[in-house]
Motif scaffolding. Structure first.
Motif, short mmCIF file in Angstrom:
data_model
loop_
_atom_site.label_atom_id
_atom_site.label_comp_id
_atom_site.label_asym_id
_atom_site.label_seq_id
_atom_site.Cartn_x
_atom_site.Cartn_y
_atom_site.Cartn_z
N UNK A 85 -49.19 68.25 171.52
CA UNK A 85 -50.19 67.71 170.59
C UNK A 85 -49.49 66.91 169.49
N UNK A 86 -48.44 67.49 168.93
CA UNK A 86 -47.72 66.82 167.85
C UNK A 86 -47.11 65.50 168.33
N UNK A 87 -46.54 65.49 169.52
CA UNK A 87 -45.97 64.25 170.07
C UNK A 87 -47.05 63.18 170.17
N UNK A 88 -48.20 63.54 170.69
CA UNK A 88 -49.27 62.55 170.86
C UNK A 88 -49.85 62.12 169.51
N UNK A 89 -49.93 63.02 168.56
CA UNK A 89 -50.37 62.63 167.22
C UNK A 89 -49.36 61.70 166.56
N UNK A 131 -40.24 73.88 163.37
CA UNK A 131 -39.32 73.64 164.48
C UNK A 131 -40.00 72.84 165.59
N UNK A 132 -41.24 73.16 165.88
CA UNK A 132 -41.97 72.40 166.90
C UNK A 132 -42.13 70.94 166.46
N UNK A 133 -42.44 70.75 165.19
CA UNK A 133 -42.59 69.39 164.67
C UNK A 133 -41.25 68.64 164.75
N UNK A 134 -40.17 69.33 164.42
CA UNK A 134 -38.85 68.71 164.52
C UNK A 134 -38.55 68.26 165.95
N UNK A 135 -38.91 69.09 166.92
CA UNK A 135 -38.71 68.71 168.32
C UNK A 135 -39.58 67.52 168.70
N UNK A 136 -40.81 67.50 168.20
CA UNK A 136 -41.71 66.38 168.49
C UNK A 136 -41.17 65.09 167.86
N UNK A 160 -38.06 64.41 167.22
CA UNK A 160 -36.88 64.03 167.99
C UNK A 160 -37.30 63.34 169.29
N UNK A 161 -38.36 63.83 169.90
CA UNK A 161 -38.83 63.23 171.14
C UNK A 161 -39.33 61.79 170.91
N UNK A 162 -39.89 61.53 169.74
CA UNK A 162 -40.42 60.20 169.44
C UNK A 162 -39.40 59.28 168.77
N UNK A 163 -38.31 59.85 168.28
CA UNK A 163 -37.31 59.07 167.54
C UNK A 163 -36.76 57.93 168.40
#
Length: 155
Positions: free
Chosen positions: A60-64, A106-111, A113-116
């Motif tokens: 969800x965070x990645x898509x947001x 932590x989940x937001x940090x991973x998201x 990083x995935x979008x960086x």
């Protein structure tokens, strides 16, 4: 049941163990319960559910973040639908006891990083919020539009 069934056929092993537990619950004596693996599997069920919820929340965070970074992308409509779908899946599997085990930062940090460094439609994304702009409760319960507004840059 043959030794090593846990390693070779987990489905047959679990059916056999469930049968033995039912017999034990009825007061029968049973001798070949695989207690170590039964305990481990019970623990793993909870961990699996927790990891599924964490995964849906991260997605969800990645898509947001994608919606915030590339709001005009032709894929934006798809990302919105994915947020709704992941939220529904997270809601379905979430249990209140999970809350203390979900590290949203932590989940937001991973998201992040995935979008960086991502380039979508050939474009770099807008700057992402450094800190997650929503709470766990928001992710689980807010509608997609409210979530998206939370990620929008203030005017």
């Amino acid at each position: 049941m043959p030794d090593g069934l846990y390693e070779t056929d987990i489905v047959a092993w679990s059916r056999h163990q469930a049968d033995l537990l039912r017999r034990l619950a009825r007061g029968e004596r049973v001798n070949d319960l695989d207690w170590d693996h039964v305990v481990r599997e019970i623990e793993d069920v909870g961990l699996s559910e927790l990891n599924a919820v964490r995964s849906y929340l991260r997605l969800m965070l990645v898509h947001l973040l994608k919606l915030q970074g590339w709001p005009d992308s032709p894929a934006a409509s798809h990302w919105r639908q994915e947020v709704i779908s992941f939220q529904s899946d997270a809601q379905q599997r979430f249990a209140p006891s999970m809350q203390q085990s979900i590290d949203l930062a932590a989940l937001y940090g991973r998201a992040l990083k995935q979008c960086a460094g991502a380039r979508i439609d050939g474009l770099p994304g807008a700057q992402q919020p450094a800190i997650c702009p929503v709470s766990l409760d928001d992710l689980l319960n807010a509608d997609q539009e409210a979530l998206e507004r939370s990620f929008a840059k203030p005017d």
